[in-house]
Design a protein around this motif. Structure first.
Motif, short mmCIF file in Angstrom:
data_model
loop_
_atom_site.label_atom_id
_atom_site.label_comp_id
_atom_site.label_asym_id
_atom_site.label_seq_id
_atom_site.Cartn_x
_atom_site.Cartn_y
_atom_site.Cartn_z
N GLU A 229 32.12 7.77 -30.52
CA GLU A 229 31.34 7.84 -31.75
C GLU A 229 29.87 7.57 -31.44
O GLU A 229 29.28 6.56 -31.83
N CYS A 230 29.29 8.50 -30.69
CA CYS A 230 27.89 8.40 -30.31
C CYS A 230 27.40 9.79 -29.95
O CYS A 230 28.19 10.72 -29.77
N LYS A 245 24.44 4.89 -30.72
CA LYS A 245 25.75 4.30 -30.99
C LYS A 245 25.91 4.19 -32.50
O LYS A 245 25.31 3.33 -33.14
N PRO A 247 28.46 3.43 -34.83
CA PRO A 247 28.97 2.26 -35.58
C PRO A 247 28.02 1.06 -35.53
O PRO A 247 27.86 0.34 -36.53
N GLU A 248 27.38 0.85 -34.36
CA GLU A 248 26.47 -0.30 -34.23
C GLU A 248 25.09 -0.03 -34.81
O GLU A 248 24.28 -0.96 -34.92
N GLU A 249 24.82 1.24 -35.16
CA GLU A 249 23.49 1.64 -35.65
C GLU A 249 22.41 1.20 -34.66
O GLU A 249 21.37 0.67 -35.04
#
Length: 413
Positions: A229-230, A245, A247-249
């Motif tokens: 997811e990147c 990234k 999810p981590e924003e």
């Protein structure tokens, strides 16, 4: 102490999963050097269980020079081809050009027939006809072959049914030309990049916008993604490549080119390649902020206005999970490269003669052919014009022999 600090600054902080992956690969390499193939197989299975995802097997390839007489040329675009993709089953090629038409070509690979054409129109008439009304700059196809996405200079992203050539939806939201598109592998999540300097995330199955990511200081010129997811982007004249990234924003920033970074592609989940208008080709590892290898003036030099200038790298392609790369320019050839010494060296393999601007390159999933989108002009502008070039799609057959990664066990397939 200073050297240790500098080395630490170049390293990117690893996530626990990335550390497990690195240690597993290191252990596999040690086993290969010992020649214990049974242990390698057993540990590979354990590696899959630890990470909870399929292991990626790197293919080491030998490529033989293709016979120029066997290169097939598909004609149909009136203006320079700007982008193309190959369907996941390697049966069809989809291409677009500056004429605004989307040849949902279904060009059929085996026969070379053009199966479908979606004509373009005038700006502002997108709601009344199916096609784009300005230059199409990028496209992407989902890994299941269901959806095709196209982006144009008029800030629009169009979603298509790849099988029927029917337009399904239009995404709006970017404030400038859409320059990069990529579906996350195994999903219908779409990433888009734009000259408005931002990356957007979309859910194509739900026709929904998800979020916007900011960070680049200049137009984004290219984008790619794989299973994680990147995504990675090329930032033009801000001189950076970025890993986002989702999810981590958060984002990781890589630098190494001297000119505008114009194209980028992931090789596997740990490495990527990029090209710039200073003529350089860079090979990156996602845990290092500087290139692992850099080939300067990869396509040589040309004389322009009395000065020697490097040929711009206008397209790059990687055969996924292998050591084989391709680059394009307007130097009169496509070059094939090998990632040597454990992805720490770029080795030039051979040249394939092609006249014109190579605006897009894609390997087939099986690696048995390479497709090039050729134009008389660069996909983003009209700085030069090569009159003898043909606006076309070129299908280049590749003969390969797969080599086992260990010198103790030379196999082929």
């Amino acid at each position: 102490g200073r050297r240790r600090r500098e080395a630490a600054e170049e390293e990117v902080e690893e996530t626990p999963q990335e550390k497990k992956l690195r240690l597993a690969k290191q252990y596999l390499e040690e086993l290969r050097q010992l020649g214990d193939q049974g242990a390698v197989l057993a540990y590979s299975c354990a590696w899959v269980r630890v990470l909870g995802s399929p292991a990626h097997i790197l293919l080491f390839l030998q490529v033989q020079p293709p016979d120029p007489a066997r290169i097939r040329v598909l004609r149909g675009h009136q203006l320079p081809v700007t982008c193309l993709v190959i369907s996941p089953d390697d049966r069809f090629i989809f291409s677009s050009s500056k004429d605004g038409s989307l040849i949902k070509c279904k060009w059929e690979v085996d026969s070379g027939k053009r199966l479908c054409v979606v004509p373009g129109g005038k700006k502002g008439t997108e709601e009344r006809h199916m096609g784009h009304a300005s230059h199409v700059l990028c496209m992407a196809i989902s890994s299941d072959g269901k959806y095709l996405a196209t982006g144009d200079r008029n800030k629009l992203i169009m979603i298509w049914d790849a099988a029927t050539c029917k337009r399904l939806h239009i995404f709006t939201g970017h404030r400038d030309a859409v320059s990069g598109l990529s579906f996350r592998k195994g999903t219908h999540q779409l990433y888009s990049a734009s000259h408005d300097r931002c990356v957007k995330v979309w859910d194509v199955a739900e026709n929904a916008y998800v979020e916007t990511l900011f960070g680049h200081q200049d137009v984004i010129t290219g984008l790619d993604s794989l299973s994680r997811e990147c995504c990675v982007t090329a930032g033009g004249r801000d001189g950076t490549v970025r890993l986002w990234k989702i999810p981590e924003e958060s984002q990781l920033v890589f630098s190494g080119h001297q000119g505008s970074i114009d194209c980028i592609q992931l090789i596997n989940e740990e490495h990527m390649v990029s090209g710039a208008d200073d003529g350089s080709l860079a090979l990156w590892g996602l845990t290092k902020k500087k290139p692992l290898a850099l080939a300067r003036q990869a396509h040589g030099e040309q004389e322009s206005q009395g000065l020697q200038q490097p040929y711009w790298i206008s397209a790059v392609a990687a055969l996924r999970n292998s050591d084989l790369l391709a680059t394009g320019s307007h130097s009169g050839n496509v070059k094939l490269w090998k990632c040597g010494e454990g992805f720490r060296k770029l080795e030039h393999l051979l040249d394939i003669p092609l006249v014109g601007f190579v605006n897009s390159l894609k390997f087939s999933a099986a690696g048995d052919f390479l497709v090039a989108g050729i134009g008389q002009e660069h996909r983003l502008g009209r700085w030069w014009r090569i009159k003898e070039a043909k606006n076309s799609i070129c299908i280049i057959p590749l003969k390969q022999k797969t080599i086992a990664p260990s010198p103790e066990s030379p196999g082929s397939s």
